[in-house]
Design a protein around this motif. Structure first.
Motif, PDB file in Angstrom:
ATOM      1  N   GLY A   1     -26.479  -2.024  18.091  1.00 17.50           N
ATOM      2  CA  GLY A   1     -25.873  -1.530  19.324  1.00 17.50           C
ATOM      3  C   GLY A   1     -25.989  -2.466  20.505  1.00 17.50           C
ATOM      4  N   THR A   2     -26.767  -3.532  20.370  1.00 18.44           N
ATOM      5  CA  THR A   2     -26.879  -4.525  21.451  1.00 18.44           C
ATOM      6  C   THR A   2     -26.103  -5.790  21.127  1.00 18.44           C
ATOM      7  OG1 THR A   2     -28.903  -5.519  20.547  1.00 18.44           O
ATOM      8  CG2 THR A   2     -29.167  -3.642  22.042  1.00 18.44           C
ATOM      9  N   ALA A   3     -25.343  -5.802  20.051  1.00 17.02           N
ATOM     10  CA  ALA A   3     -24.548  -6.973  19.656  1.00 17.02           C
ATOM     11  C   ALA A   3     -23.088  -6.734  20.023  1.00 17.02           C
ATOM     12  CB  ALA A   3     -24.690  -7.223  18.165  1.00 17.02           C
ATOM     13  N   VAL A   4     -22.528  -7.645  20.798  1.00 20.50           N
ATOM     14  CA  VAL A   4     -21.147  -7.493  21.253  1.00 20.50           C
ATOM     15  C   VAL A   4     -20.190  -7.382  20.068  1.00 20.50           C
ATOM     16  CG1 VAL A   4     -19.259  -8.631  22.488  1.00 20.50           C
ATOM     17  CG2 VAL A   4     -21.562  -8.669  23.445  1.00 20.50           C
TER      18      VAL A   4
ATOM     19  N   CYS B   1     -25.669   0.178  26.923  1.00 18.42           N
ATOM     20  CA  CYS B   1     -24.853   0.734  28.015  1.00 18.42           C
ATOM     21  C   CYS B   1     -24.329  -0.356  28.936  1.00 18.42           C
ATOM     22  CB  CYS B   1     -25.663   1.760  28.802  1.00 18.42           C
ATOM     23  SG  CYS B   1     -25.919   3.334  27.947  1.00 18.42           S
ATOM     24  N   GLN B   2     -25.154  -1.359  29.212  1.00 25.15           N
ATOM     25  CA  GLN B   2     -24.719  -2.465  30.067  1.00 25.15           C
ATOM     26  C   GLN B   2     -23.579  -3.247  29.425  1.00 25.15           C
ATOM     27  OE1 GLN B   2     -26.206  -3.488  33.405  1.00 25.15           O
ATOM     28  NE2 GLN B   2     -26.318  -1.292  33.034  1.00 25.15           N
ATOM     29  N   ILE B   3     -23.690  -3.493  28.130  1.00 27.41           N
ATOM     30  CA  ILE B   3     -22.609  -4.198  27.430  1.00 27.41           C
ATOM     31  C   ILE B   3     -21.334  -3.364  27.447  1.00 27.41           C
ATOM     32  CG2 ILE B   3     -21.837  -5.044  25.176  1.00 27.41           C
ATOM     33  CD1 ILE B   3     -24.747  -5.785  24.584  1.00 27.41           C
ATOM     34  N   ALA B   4     -21.469  -2.081  27.190  1.00 26.65           N
ATOM     35  CA  ALA B   4     -20.291  -1.206  27.184  1.00 26.65           C
ATOM     36  C   ALA B   4     -19.581  -1.218  28.530  1.00 26.65           C
ATOM     37  CB  ALA B   4     -20.709   0.216  26.816  1.00 26.65           C
ATOM     38  N   LYS B   5     -20.361  -1.159  29.613  1.00 27.02           N
ATOM     39  CA  LYS B   5     -19.769  -1.087  30.946  1.00 27.02           C
ATOM     40  C   LYS B   5     -19.203  -2.427  31.414  1.00 27.02           C
ATOM     41  CE  LYS B   5     -21.253   1.748  34.055  1.00 27.02           C
ATOM     42  NZ  LYS B   5     -19.980   2.378  34.516  1.00 27.02           N
ATOM     43  N   HIS B   6     -19.962  -3.513  31.208  1.00 22.00           N
ATOM     44  CA  HIS B   6     -19.582  -4.790  31.807  1.00 22.00           C
ATOM     45  C   HIS B   6     -18.784  -5.708  30.889  1.00 22.00           C
ATOM     46  CE1 HIS B   6     -21.931  -3.796  35.319  1.00 22.00           C
ATOM     47  NE2 HIS B   6     -22.987  -3.553  34.569  1.00 22.00           N
ATOM     48  N   VAL B   7     -18.930  -5.547  29.582  1.00 20.69           N
ATOM     49  CA  VAL B   7     -18.155  -6.374  28.652  1.00 20.69           C
ATOM     50  C   VAL B   7     -16.890  -5.653  28.210  1.00 20.69           C
ATOM     51  CG1 VAL B   7     -18.162  -7.544  26.403  1.00 20.69           C
ATOM     52  CG2 VAL B   7     -20.218  -7.587  27.834  1.00 20.69           C
TER      53      VAL B   7
ATOM     54  N   THR C   1     -20.419   5.917  31.031  1.00 19.73           N
ATOM     55  CA  THR C   1     -21.561   5.661  30.156  1.00 19.73           C
ATOM     56  C   THR C   1     -22.629   6.729  30.367  1.00 19.73           C
ATOM     57  OG1 THR C   1     -22.500   4.168  31.830  1.00 19.73           O
ATOM     58  CG2 THR C   1     -21.219   3.167  30.051  1.00 19.73           C
ATOM     59  N   LEU C   2     -23.289   7.097  29.274  1.00 24.49           N
ATOM     60  CA  LEU C   2     -24.359   8.087  29.314  1.00 24.49           C
ATOM     61  C   LEU C   2     -25.533   7.555  28.507  1.00 24.49           C
ATOM     62  CD1 LEU C   2     -24.066  11.920  28.840  1.00 24.49           C
ATOM     63  CD2 LEU C   2     -25.728  10.640  27.503  1.00 24.49           C
ATOM     64  N   ALA C   3     -26.736   7.673  29.065  1.00 21.64           N
ATOM     65  CA  ALA C   3     -27.933   7.191  28.386  1.00 21.64           C
ATOM     66  C   ALA C   3     -28.932   8.321  28.211  1.00 21.64           C
ATOM     67  CB  ALA C   3     -28.575   6.050  29.171  1.00 21.64           C
ATOM     68  N   VAL C   4     -29.486   8.429  27.012  1.00 19.41           N
ATOM     69  CA  VAL C   4     -30.567   9.368  26.740  1.00 19.41           C
ATOM     70  C   VAL C   4     -31.871   8.580  26.812  1.00 19.41           C
ATOM     71  CG1 VAL C   4     -31.558  11.000  25.099  1.00 19.41           C
ATOM     72  CG2 VAL C   4     -29.073  10.740  25.265  1.00 19.41           C
ATOM     73  N   VAL C   5     -32.674   8.850  27.844  1.00 22.81           N
ATOM     74  CA  VAL C   5     -33.892   8.083  28.124  1.00 22.81           C
ATOM     75  C   VAL C   5     -35.109   8.824  27.592  1.00 22.81           C
ATOM     76  CG1 VAL C   5     -35.291   7.034  29.941  1.00 22.81           C
ATOM     77  CG2 VAL C   5     -32.806   7.120  30.169  1.00 22.81           C
TER      78      VAL C   5
END
Length: 219
Positions: free
Chosen positions: A52-55, A83-89, A95-99
């Motif tokens: 999930g962190t790979a473009v 989430c950062q990749i989804a939003k900025h790339v 975006t929604l994050a479960v912390v």
């Protein structure tokens, strides 16, 4: 609506199930092959094996056309990067994050994640669906700060089994939004009959959760 979810454990699994039942298109990105196989066996080709962190893996999952991106990985670091990749790339609009760690919640908000859900408030992070005595599963926060969306399976001996939705007396600020049956998901029309082993997805308040649980599961 097309939704991409990173992580199919706990929260990711239940969100995928609920979103599919509501008629949305969903792809889950999961790096664990064993979890991918289990999800595939239950829900079909909604799962994509990847990081999930790979473009490249997010692109393969169709993130570029997603209206909503949900980070629900096992580690907050993974969720944040995803989430950062989804939003900025990929320019995903929502975006929604479960912390999992409460102290990380402000960081997610500062970095522009649109909705941050504190997993310590979600029963699903500690208990799998169906554990005796804890069948109420939090899916996510609803629109207001005091509202939540929950999933409650109807047990075999529940008093509401065999009754129509319109006949069930719910707490005043709670309402059923979906009735999930084994073969289909139904909108809660007045004449829909609730049966044992159905699953009710409901919007409620923190104060009314216990009362709602008692109505659905009581004998």
């Amino acid at each position: 609506m097309y939704v991409v979810i990173v992580g199919c454990g706990g929260v990711g699994y239940h969100l995928t199930k609920a979103l599919l039942a509501a008629g949305h298109e969903v792809t889950v990105v999961e790096r664990n092959p064993a979890k991918c196989e289990l999800l595939f066996e239950e829900m079909g080709s909604v799962v994509s094996n990847g990081d999930g962190t790979a473009v490249a893996d997010l692109r393969k999952a169709g993130t570029a056309r997603a209206q909503v991106f949900i980070g629900a990985a096992g580690r907050d670091e993974t969720t944040l990067v995803a989430c950062q990749i989804a939003k900025h790339v990929f320019q995903v609009g929502h975006t929604l994050a479960v912390v999992k760690d409460t102290k990380n919640e402000p960081l997610f908000s500062v970095l522009g994640v649109d909705v941050v859900v504190n997993a310590t408030r979600l029963v699903v992070t500690a208990l799998e669906e169906g554990v005796p005595g804890q069948p109420l599963v939090h899916l996510r926060n609803a629109g207001g700060p005091n509202q939540t969306i929950v999933s409650v399976p109807v047990p075999e001996d529940a008093a509401i089994a065999g009754r129509r939705v319109g006949e069930i007396e719910l707490p005043p600020h709670s309402f059923v939004s979906l009735v999930i049956k084994r073969e289909q998901a139904l909108l809660p029309a007045h004449d829909v009959v609730v049966e044992s082993h159905d699953e009710l997805v409901a919007v409620t308040t923190v104060e009314e959760e216990q009362a709602l649980y008692e109505v659905v599961t009581g004998v």
